[in-house]
Design a protein around this motif. Sequence first.
Motif, PDB file in Angstrom:
ATOM      1  N   ASP A  33      -2.356  -0.272  -8.033  1.00 49.10           N
ATOM      2  CA  ASP A  33      -1.102  -0.148  -7.231  1.00 49.10           C
ATOM      3  C   ASP A  33      -1.653  -1.182  -5.861  1.00 49.10           C
ATOM      4  OD1 ASP A  33       0.840   0.515  -5.435  1.00 49.10           O
ATOM      5  OD2 ASP A  33       0.061   2.350  -4.715  1.00 49.10           O
ATOM      6  N   VAL A  34      -0.931  -2.204  -5.820  1.00 46.45           N
ATOM      7  CA  VAL A  34      -1.216  -2.996  -4.759  1.00 46.45           C
ATOM      8  C   VAL A  34      -0.026  -2.970  -3.409  1.00 46.45           C
ATOM      9  CG1 VAL A  34      -2.325  -4.620  -6.425  1.00 46.45           C
ATOM     10  CG2 VAL A  34       0.055  -4.996  -5.918  1.00 46.45           C
ATOM     11  N   ASN A  35       0.635  -1.857  -3.611  1.00 49.30           N
ATOM     12  CA  ASN A  35       1.989  -1.766  -2.683  1.00 49.30           C
ATOM     13  C   ASN A  35       1.627  -1.387  -1.415  1.00 49.30           C
ATOM     14  OD1 ASN A  35       3.876  -3.314  -4.555  1.00 49.30           O
ATOM     15  ND2 ASN A  35       3.439  -1.517  -5.858  1.00 49.30           N
ATOM     16  N   PRO A  36       1.542  -1.833  -0.372  1.00 43.04           N
ATOM     17  CA  PRO A  36       1.637  -1.514   1.016  1.00 43.04           C
ATOM     18  C   PRO A  36       2.568  -0.957   1.529  1.00 43.04           C
ATOM     19  CG  PRO A  36       1.357  -3.609   1.256  1.00 43.04           C
ATOM     20  CD  PRO A  36       1.574  -3.437  -0.250  1.00 43.04           C
ATOM     21  N   ALA A  37       2.583  -0.026   2.643  1.00 39.15           N
ATOM     22  CA  ALA A  37       3.944   0.272   3.147  1.00 39.15           C
ATOM     23  C   ALA A  37       3.789  -0.452   4.434  1.00 39.15           C
ATOM     24  CB  ALA A  37       3.890   1.638   3.488  1.00 39.15           C
ATOM     25  N   VAL A  38       3.962  -1.956   4.498  1.00 37.27           N
ATOM     26  CA  VAL A  38       4.107  -2.511   5.415  1.00 37.27           C
ATOM     27  C   VAL A  38       5.170  -3.764   5.249  1.00 37.27           C
ATOM     28  CG1 VAL A  38       1.719  -2.272   6.217  1.00 37.27           C
ATOM     29  CG2 VAL A  38       2.127  -4.007   4.910  1.00 37.27           C
ATOM     30  N   ASN A  39       5.351  -4.732   6.215  1.00 35.53           N
ATOM     31  CA  ASN A  39       6.120  -5.875   6.141  1.00 35.53           C
ATOM     32  C   ASN A  39       5.403  -6.987   5.161  1.00 35.53           C
ATOM     33  OD1 ASN A  39       7.948  -4.589   7.677  1.00 35.53           O
ATOM     34  ND2 ASN A  39       7.491  -5.817   9.408  1.00 35.53           N
ATOM     35  N   MET A  40       6.215  -7.709   4.641  1.00 35.04           N
ATOM     36  CA  MET A  40       5.543  -8.997   3.763  1.00 35.04           C
ATOM     37  C   MET A  40       5.905 -10.281   4.855  1.00 35.04           C
ATOM     38  SD  MET A  40       6.771 -10.774   0.309  1.00 35.04           S
ATOM     39  CE  MET A  40       6.281  -9.596  -0.612  1.00 35.04           C
ATOM     40  N   TYR A  41       4.829 -11.128   4.845  1.00 36.75           N
ATOM     41  CA  TYR A  41       4.947 -12.241   5.805  1.00 36.75           C
ATOM     42  C   TYR A  41       4.702 -13.617   5.260  1.00 36.75           C
ATOM     43  CZ  TYR A  41       4.179  -8.496   9.333  1.00 36.75           C
ATOM     44  OH  TYR A  41       4.512  -7.595  10.173  1.00 36.75           O
ATOM     45  N   PHE A  42       5.473 -14.403   5.430  1.00 38.20           N
ATOM     46  CA  PHE A  42       5.264 -15.682   4.851  1.00 38.20           C
ATOM     47  C   PHE A  42       4.984 -16.777   6.047  1.00 38.20           C
ATOM     48  CE2 PHE A  42       8.778 -14.096   2.418  1.00 38.20           C
ATOM     49  CZ  PHE A  42       8.207 -14.220   1.138  1.00 38.20           C
ATOM     50  N   GLY A  43       3.909 -17.413   5.837  1.00 40.35           N
ATOM     51  CA  GLY A  43       3.237 -18.450   6.752  1.00 40.35           C
ATOM     52  C   GLY A  43       2.173 -17.660   7.911  1.00 40.35           C
ATOM     53  N   VAL A  90       0.262 -18.421   2.768  1.00 45.91           N
ATOM     54  CA  VAL A  90       1.455 -18.793   1.982  1.00 45.91           C
ATOM     55  C   VAL A  90       2.164 -17.602   2.032  1.00 45.91           C
ATOM     56  CG1 VAL A  90       2.588 -19.180  -0.282  1.00 45.91           C
ATOM     57  CG2 VAL A  90       0.449 -20.378   0.266  1.00 45.91           C
ATOM     58  N   VAL A  91       1.601 -16.393   1.797  1.00 44.63           N
ATOM     59  CA  VAL A  91       2.366 -15.104   1.833  1.00 44.63           C
ATOM     60  C   VAL A  91       1.554 -13.971   1.590  1.00 44.63           C
ATOM     61  CG1 VAL A  91       2.522 -14.784  -0.878  1.00 44.63           C
ATOM     62  CG2 VAL A  91       4.072 -13.585   0.476  1.00 44.63           C
ATOM     63  N   SER A  92       1.650 -13.020   2.340  1.00 40.52           N
ATOM     64  CA  SER A  92       0.752 -11.834   2.449  1.00 40.52           C
ATOM     65  C   SER A  92       1.655 -10.376   2.533  1.00 40.52           C
ATOM     66  CB  SER A  92      -0.209 -11.672   3.954  1.00 40.52           C
ATOM     67  OG  SER A  92       0.609 -11.708   4.981  1.00 40.52           O
ATOM     68  N   HIS A  93       1.075  -9.644   1.863  1.00 39.25           N
ATOM     69  CA  HIS A  93       1.761  -8.532   1.740  1.00 39.25           C
ATOM     70  C   HIS A  93       0.798  -7.176   2.108  1.00 39.25           C
ATOM     71  CE1 HIS A  93       4.946  -5.184   0.021  1.00 39.25           C
ATOM     72  NE2 HIS A  93       4.832  -5.341   1.445  1.00 39.25           N
ATOM     73  N   GLY A  94       0.296  -6.841   3.175  1.00 28.72           N
ATOM     74  CA  GLY A  94      -0.814  -5.950   3.420  1.00 28.72           C
ATOM     75  C   GLY A  94      -2.052  -6.512   3.976  1.00 28.72           C
ATOM     76  N   LYS A  95      -2.784  -5.972   4.502  1.00 21.92           N
ATOM     77  CA  LYS A  95      -3.964  -6.282   5.031  1.00 21.92           C
ATOM     78  C   LYS A  95      -5.303  -6.062   3.769  1.00 21.92           C
ATOM     79  CE  LYS A  95      -7.627  -8.048   7.318  1.00 21.92           C
ATOM     80  NZ  LYS A  95      -8.004  -9.100   7.260  1.00 21.92           N
ATOM     81  N   SER A  96      -5.210  -7.069   2.629  1.00 22.93           N
ATOM     82  CA  SER A  96      -5.811  -6.666   1.295  1.00 22.93           C
ATOM     83  C   SER A  96      -7.079  -6.299   1.541  1.00 22.93           C
ATOM     84  CB  SER A  96      -5.447  -7.593   0.428  1.00 22.93           C
ATOM     85  OG  SER A  96      -5.318  -8.784   0.925  1.00 22.93           O
TER      86      SER A  96
END
Length: 191
Positions: A131-141, A45-51
């Motif tokens: 802190d869950v904030n990465p310094a990368v793009n957010m992706y949908f899909g 659905v959405v990803s913000h960083g390789k968790s």
Amino acid sequence: MGWNFNQPDPDYVAVTDAAVLNRPTGDWCGTAWIRRDVLTDWHTVVSHGKSNATNGWDVKVIESDDATNPNKIRIRIQDRLDGQFSLISSGTIADANWHNLIWTVENTTDVMTLYLDNVSQGTLSIAGMVDVNPAVNMYFGAGDDGAGGRIDYHDGDLAEFGLYDGGIFTAGQRTNLQTQSADEISVLTKV
């Protein structure tokens, strides 16, 4: 607003990293409408960083072939200093109908909750998450493979995505959000 993702072409939407995408160290929540065209494969659905490698978070639907959690929803967050937390839904998305997801991250009480169609799917203690904030793009899909590539492409529709700082949705607000969005779902087809 929404998007239609069709496979096998790897469609996704990338949002350039910016401070506005960062989640607060306090409470935050998100919501999205999802419809799957194909039940196999993981659907991001959405990803913000390789968790599983850095700070980050993602929301995915697990593939139908998974032996343990087929068609369940997983929200995963990680603070690379404090560990990774994964909440798996009790319910499933095993059809091609529209479904509403809401997830809440309450750092003030150290609890993460997932809702599917306004029904709680469980909670998870997230004590120590900062802190869950990465310094990368957010992706949908699409998910982030941690090496600059994408994985787990969504095949279907995503709509009415939202991220909210602070206050967590009450039961009445969740019902209103679900009712209003169900009547107003709009999907843009990528061309």
